[in-house]
Write an enzyme that holds these catalytic residues in place. Structure first.
Site, PDB file in Angstrom:
ATOM      1  N   HIS A  19       0.812  -1.220   0.000  1.00 30.65           N
ATOM      2  CA  HIS A  19       0.000   0.000   0.000  1.00 30.65           C
ATOM      3  C   HIS A  19       0.843   1.267   0.000  1.00 30.65           C
ATOM      4  O   HIS A  19       0.433   2.289  -0.563  1.00 30.65           O
ATOM      5  CB  HIS A  19      -0.977  -0.035   1.175  1.00 30.65           C
ATOM      6  N   HIS A  42      -7.532  -8.003  -7.876  1.00 30.14           N
ATOM      7  CA  HIS A  42      -7.966  -8.880  -6.782  1.00 30.14           C
ATOM      8  C   HIS A  42      -8.312  -7.987  -5.591  1.00 30.14           C
ATOM      9  O   HIS A  42      -7.570  -7.896  -4.616  1.00 30.14           O
ATOM     10  CB  HIS A  42      -6.871  -9.870  -6.420  1.00 30.14           C
ATOM     11  N   SER A  97      -6.564  -1.927  -0.513  1.00 26.70           N
ATOM     12  CA  SER A  97      -6.209  -1.122  -1.686  1.00 26.70           C
ATOM     13  C   SER A  97      -7.410  -0.416  -2.324  1.00 26.70           C
ATOM     14  O   SER A  97      -7.263   0.722  -2.797  1.00 26.70           O
ATOM     15  CB  SER A  97      -5.471  -1.975  -2.720  1.00 26.70           C
ATOM     16  N   GLU A 115     -13.360  -8.530  -8.192  1.00 24.65           N
ATOM     17  CA  GLU A 115     -13.295  -9.535  -7.132  1.00 24.65           C
ATOM     18  C   GLU A 115     -14.266 -10.661  -7.460  1.00 24.65           C
ATOM     19  O   GLU A 115     -15.469 -10.424  -7.628  1.00 24.65           O
ATOM     20  CB  GLU A 115     -13.639  -8.926  -5.774  1.00 24.65           C
ATOM     21  N   ASP A 142     -13.231 -12.572 -12.974  1.00 19.68           N
ATOM     22  CA  ASP A 142     -11.806 -12.873 -12.875  1.00 19.68           C
ATOM     23  C   ASP A 142     -11.000 -11.628 -13.217  1.00 19.68           C
ATOM     24  O   ASP A 142     -11.267 -10.943 -14.202  1.00 19.68           O
ATOM     25  CB  ASP A 142     -11.472 -14.006 -13.843  1.00 19.68           C
ATOM     26  N   GLY A 143     -10.005 -11.321 -12.387  1.00 18.02           N
ATOM     27  CA  GLY A 143      -9.249 -10.093 -12.568  1.00 18.02           C
ATOM     28  C   GLY A 143      -8.495 -10.023 -13.875  1.00 18.02           C
ATOM     29  O   GLY A 143      -8.442  -8.965 -14.528  1.00 18.02           O
ATOM     30  N   ASP A 163      -2.662  -8.384  -7.212  1.00 23.39           N
ATOM     31  CA  ASP A 163      -2.402  -8.823  -5.836  1.00 23.39           C
ATOM     32  C   ASP A 163      -3.118 -10.141  -5.555  1.00 23.39           C
ATOM     33  O   ASP A 163      -4.016 -10.205  -4.721  1.00 23.39           O
ATOM     34  CB  ASP A 163      -2.871  -7.710  -4.886  1.00 23.39           C
TER      35      ASP A 163
END
Length: 283
Positions: A19, A42, A97, A115, A142-143, A163
């Site tokens: 972060h 994510h 985040s 997410e 899905d990211g 991430d």
């Protein structure tokens, strides 16, 4: 596999390095008046109650953000990060985040939060709605698929945070493929990839982050890695540290992040250390 929930690890040393870096990227983007687009592949739940059962189980925040609670930092980036965190910590929460992006972006900047985990996505919806900010798009997808579908942005400015939980050994290859796919369409993307540092106890995943970094470096983009370690790399240490790989980093982020990390680890335990290393200086 969708078992991972970040609340068990919220506010730990991994969040600190991740972060701090992400805030540095956002600060750089805000130096120009032009709007930008952010992507969080994510996203997790967005914010985390440090008193709930999941966060309280391991209490990893004690050697992370809580260890910095009474610090009066001299590094600008660390000061900004702690000021933001303190607004949440006053209510026993930690900003993930998504919350950091929401707090730091301007009204015309766009934020895409992806997410796939059903429970995490439901919490993310509630937490982001409570923050009441414009131009935030939530995606239950899905990211990596989302990055393929949503990049490049218009205008062509922005950054990506990748991430994943790395529950499966195959996720390291997923990251590599995801980054390659982005650069096929968006050459200017600034990408932050978080990764764990795992001891031999991790079995097949031991050394996987290091191999992934080598492969990402071979893409030829300017990049550096920044890491925090909190324990010795001994067989049974587990996750003894973590880091971020920053691809196409903004100017002077390495200096700003290094100063912040060096100051932070002074308060994170007797074995805590940090390093920042350029892997590719030039494209």
């Amino acid at each position: 596999m969708l078992s991972y929930q970040h609340a068990f690890h919220a506010g730990n040393h991994a969040d600190v390095v991740k972060h701090l870096c992400w805030m540095g990227v956002l600060n750089s983007l805000k130096k120009k008046d032009k709007p930008f687009t952010l992507y969080d592949s994510h996203a997790g739940a967005g914010t985390y109650n440090l008193k709930d059962d999941m966060s309280a189980k391991n209490q990893e925040f004690l050697t992370g953000i809580s260890a910095l609670a009474n610090v009066t930092p001299s590094a600008d980036l660390l000061r900004e990060y702690l000021a933001l965190c303190n607004t949440f910590m006053s209510e026993s929460c930690y900003p993930g985040s998504p919350a950091i992006s929401v707090a730091e972006k301007r009204s015309d900047d766009v934020l895409h939060l992806m997410e796939l985990h059903p429970a995490e996505h439901s919490k993310l919806e509630q937490n982001i709605k409570a923050l009441r900010v414009k131009n935030v798009r939530l995606h239950k997808r899905d990211g990596y698929e989302g990055l393929r579908a949503l990049t490049p942005p218009k205008p062509n400015r922005g950054a990506i945070l990748i991430d994943p939980p790395y529950e499966r050994a195959s996720e390291y290859n997923d990251v590599l493929k995801g980054v390659k796919d982005v650069f096929k369409r968006w050459q200017q993307a600034q990408i932050v990839v978080w990764y764990p540092l795992l001891s031999a106890r991790a079995g097949a995943k031991h050394g996987a982050s290091e191999k992934m970094l080598e492969q990402l470096t071979e893409l030829g983009r300017p990049c550096f890695k920044a890491e925090i370690c909190i324990a010795e790399n001994e067989h049974d240490a587990g996750m003894y540290g973590s880091g971020v790989l920053v691809i196409n980093p903004p100017w002077q982020l390495d200096q700003q992040l290094s100063c912040a990390l060096l100051e932070a680890v002074e308060h994170m335990g007797p074995l805590a250390s940090t390093n920042l290393t350029w892997l590719n200086k030039d494209a």
